[in-house]
Design an enzyme around this catalytic site. Structure first.
Site, PDB file in Angstrom:
ATOM      1  N   ASP A 197     -11.384  -6.138  11.119  1.00  0.00           N
ATOM      2  CA  ASP A 197     -11.354  -7.588  11.292  1.00  0.00           C
ATOM      3  C   ASP A 197     -12.493  -8.071  12.191  1.00  0.00           C
ATOM      4  O   ASP A 197     -13.188  -9.043  11.870  1.00  0.00           O
ATOM      5  CB  ASP A 197      -9.999  -8.028  11.846  1.00  0.00           C
ATOM      6  CG  ASP A 197      -9.542  -7.171  13.024  1.00  0.00           C
ATOM      7  OD1 ASP A 197     -10.262  -6.227  13.396  1.00  0.00           O
ATOM      8  OD2 ASP A 197      -8.459  -7.451  13.577  1.00  0.00           O
ATOM      9  N   ASP A 221       0.818  -1.214   0.000  1.00  0.00           N
ATOM     10  CA  ASP A 221       0.000   0.000   0.000  1.00  0.00           C
ATOM     11  C   ASP A 221       0.849   1.260   0.000  1.00  0.00           C
ATOM     12  O   ASP A 221       0.331   2.358  -0.145  1.00  0.00           O
ATOM     13  CB  ASP A 221      -0.952  -0.010   1.198  1.00  0.00           C
ATOM     14  CG  ASP A 221      -2.394  -0.190   0.763  1.00  0.00           C
ATOM     15  OD1 ASP A 221      -2.617  -0.646  -0.374  1.00  0.00           O
ATOM     16  OD2 ASP A 221      -3.298   0.143   1.549  1.00  0.00           O
TER      17      ASP A 221
END
Length: 609
Positions: A320, A17
């Site tokens: 998550d 990223d």
């Protein structure tokens, strides 16, 4: 790449990223080194299969030492080339000519503004993709998804979703393992362990993901920052298997692709593993590189359910946790796996500020989930068992616990200065419930910690961090969550730094708490420590000055004084950092002055009113 599993069935994807050509270069070097490393792992049965971790601890074998030393030399040479390039901070021209992928960076404006960069470094279907012994290599893919300033990239969740889509086109493996960049594989059989659960004839088809224990290889003997969550991971999470399974913890997790992509569980669902075991694309690598770029573009997800019902859920700091809850509410279960040899090892924070910042982000995210439409009690109604819904709540409400903890830390010492008793007299029978609860709870906590393999000093550090987190990190998490609900703050994903200087690392290894920075959280910790110190001084003053009534003072304020004394004992490292340390890890002078002033103002205000 060196997992104990058929390499032709493995595909490894790296999401960069940062969009760095230096990372791409390091990955190219690793791809070349893998041709030597994979046969070496099989020959010597290497554990762990991370060369950095392996060579750090392993010694050369008695037989075939020359081969062992030559491979180690190759690895050290690779490290030197990568480190030299990083110091140069650019890719030299002679290296750029080695791979066509470097041309992509000619069009990169910045790490926040660039096109999709997708390169298949090793094509596992190619007959030429073999190691030095002629054995096939796993597919290896580099991806830097498109980023534009005008489009929200959704942090880690967006990165994961781009990887899911790209991998579905290139390899489409039925099981996806995701590992954070600061962790490495420590057990070469982890894939086989997880597949044993997924392929179980009775319950395997119900499992959406298998979560491994999260462990760290840089913990000190007594876990100075209590980073292992020893009791939580070794006791509590195992218990969740009986009521639907543990939450998804972000790393070291094997996912069923269909469940992660939004499929609901059906009672008659059955997997034919023979059909899904070999579904790689037939197109050439260059064709896939061009056609798959759109799957990682900024606009691909527009007007789709990605980030809502498919992939990882957007809009939460703990993507998550919310993703795991969403999957379980679709009828799937999960399993917690903790083999004798840890599946993955990572890097724990080595300074107090890093630890507090990490906890603040977690608790901010958990509370955000509880106050959203995804609140487990409501969102999970008639979808998951009541026990599992309740099991999510203690973690979701950790931030709110700061209020009770702050009351326990602040009020007894201030009331002691004012002469107000909060507890029954020592001679009163009503003292017994207070003493019983305090003693039994601490004894039970200590027994749990020791049973899980900890030390007594480790437990003391755990109690200290319990106090530090709840009076600083959790308080700021609660405060920021309230501001976000009121519209005064925006979602901000803070990455926990795991890199520190050599002096800080040396102090960490010596189990010396690292302050050494200015932070509002340190202001709170130091002020609370000074408050309790003043409270003890006030109690001693009452006993010394009122000689004739000292027994009455102890009778009335004995338990309150004891509580302040315990808090002062817990804060001994804070006093040491405020007044006695001379190293760079001491408390900054500005924090020392502010804490004394704030504590004196609080004491003065208490005495006046």
């Amino acid at each position: 790449m060196a997992y104990d599993y058929p390499p032709e069935k493995l595909s490894i994807y790296l999401s960069d990223d940062g969009g760095s050509d230096l990372t791409f270069y390091a990955m190219l070097e690793a791809a070349n080194f893998s041709k030597t490393w994979l046969p070496f792992c099989k020959k010597f049965r290497v554990e762990p299969t991370s060369p950095e971790a392996y060579f750090r601890t392993a010694s050369e074998p008695l037989n075939d030492a020359d081969n062992w030393l030559s491979v180690k030399k190759l690895y050290e040479e690779m490290k030197m080339r990568i480190e030299a390039t990083i110091k140069l901070n650019r890719i030299p021209d002679h290296i750029r000519k080695q791979h066509k992928g470097f041309r992509e960076w000619d069009f990169v404006l910045s790490k926040h503004d660039h096109q999709t960069i997708l390169q298949i470094l090793i094509d596992g279907r190619d007959s030429n993709a073999v190691d030095i012994e002629g054995n096939p290599l796993p597919t290896l893919v580099y991806l830097a998804r498109e980023k534009r300033p005008q489009h929200h990239h959704h942090f880690k969740a967006g990165s994961m979703n781009a990887l899911i889509r790209v991998s579905s086109r290139i390899s489409n493996g039925p099981i996806i393992l995701n590992v954070d960049c600061d962790m490495y594989a420590n057990n070469s059989k982890a894939i086989k362990y997880s597949l044993c659960l997924f392929m179980d004839e009775k319950k395997g088809d119900e499992i959406a993901y298998v979560q491994f224990l999260q462990s760290f290889d840089n913990l000190t003997k007594n876990e100075i920052y209590a980073s292992s969550f020893r009791v939580l991971q070794q006791l509590e999470l195992h218990g969740l298997d009986a009521i639907g399974g543990p939450c998804y913890n972000g790393s070291g997790c094997f996912h069923r692709r269909e469940a992660l992509c939004g499929k609901k569980y059906e009672k008659n669902y059955k997997v034919d593993w023979k059909k899904v075991s070999d579904t790689k694309a037939d197109e050439s690598a260059s064709f896939l590189e061009e056609t798959c770029k759109v799957l990682a573009s900024c606009t691909f997800e527009h007007n789709t359910t990605w980030g809502k019902e498919m992939g990882l859920i957007y809009g939460f700091l703990v993507e998550d946790i919310i993703t795991g809850l969403n999957i379980q509410c679709k009828g799937w279960t999960s399993m917690y796996l903790s083999p004798e040899r840890d599946g993955f090892l990572g890097v724990a924070p080595i300074t107090l500020l890093q630890t507090l910042v990490q906890h603040k982000r977690w608790m901010d995210g958990h509370l955000q989930v509880f106050l959203s439409r995804y609140c487990p009690l409501l969102y999970g109604y008639k979808k998951i068992p009541l026990k599992l819904r309740l099991a999510y709540c203690p973690y979701n409400l950790w931030a709110a616990n700061c209020l009770a903890t702050l009351y326990i830390v602040v009020m007894p010492c201030l009331c002691l200065l004012k002469g107000i008793s909060l507890f029954p007299k020592i001679s009163s029978p009503w003292l017994f419930p207070f003493a019983y609860v305090a003693f039994v709870h601490r004894a039970y906590s200590l027994n749990e910690f020791l049973w899980c393999g900890g030390t007594f000093r480790g437990w003391c550090n755990d109690q200290r961090m319990w106090l530090f987190n709840r009076t600083s990190a959790y308080f700021f998490a609660l405060f920021e969550t309230i501001l976000k609900l009121l519209g005064y703050s925006r979602l901000n994903f803070v990455v926990t730094a795991k890199v520190s200087d050599k002096e800080a690392l040396k102090r960490y290894d010596g189990e010396l708490i690292e302050f050494g920075a200015t932070s509002p959280m340190f202001d709170i910790l130091a002020t609370l420590a000074m408050l309790n110190l003043f409270g003890i001084f006030g109690a001693l003053k009452k006993i010394i000055l009122d000689v004739d009534e000292d027994l009455q003072v102890l009778e009335k304020f004995g338990l309150q004084t004891l509580l302040c004394f315990v808090l002062v004992t817990i804060n001994l490292p804070v006093y040491q950092a405020l007044f006695f340390r001379n190293d760079n890890g001491k408390m900054p002078s500005s924090v020392t002055y502010k804490s004394i002033i704030f504590a004196m103002l609080a004491c003065t205000a208490t005495m006046c009113f």
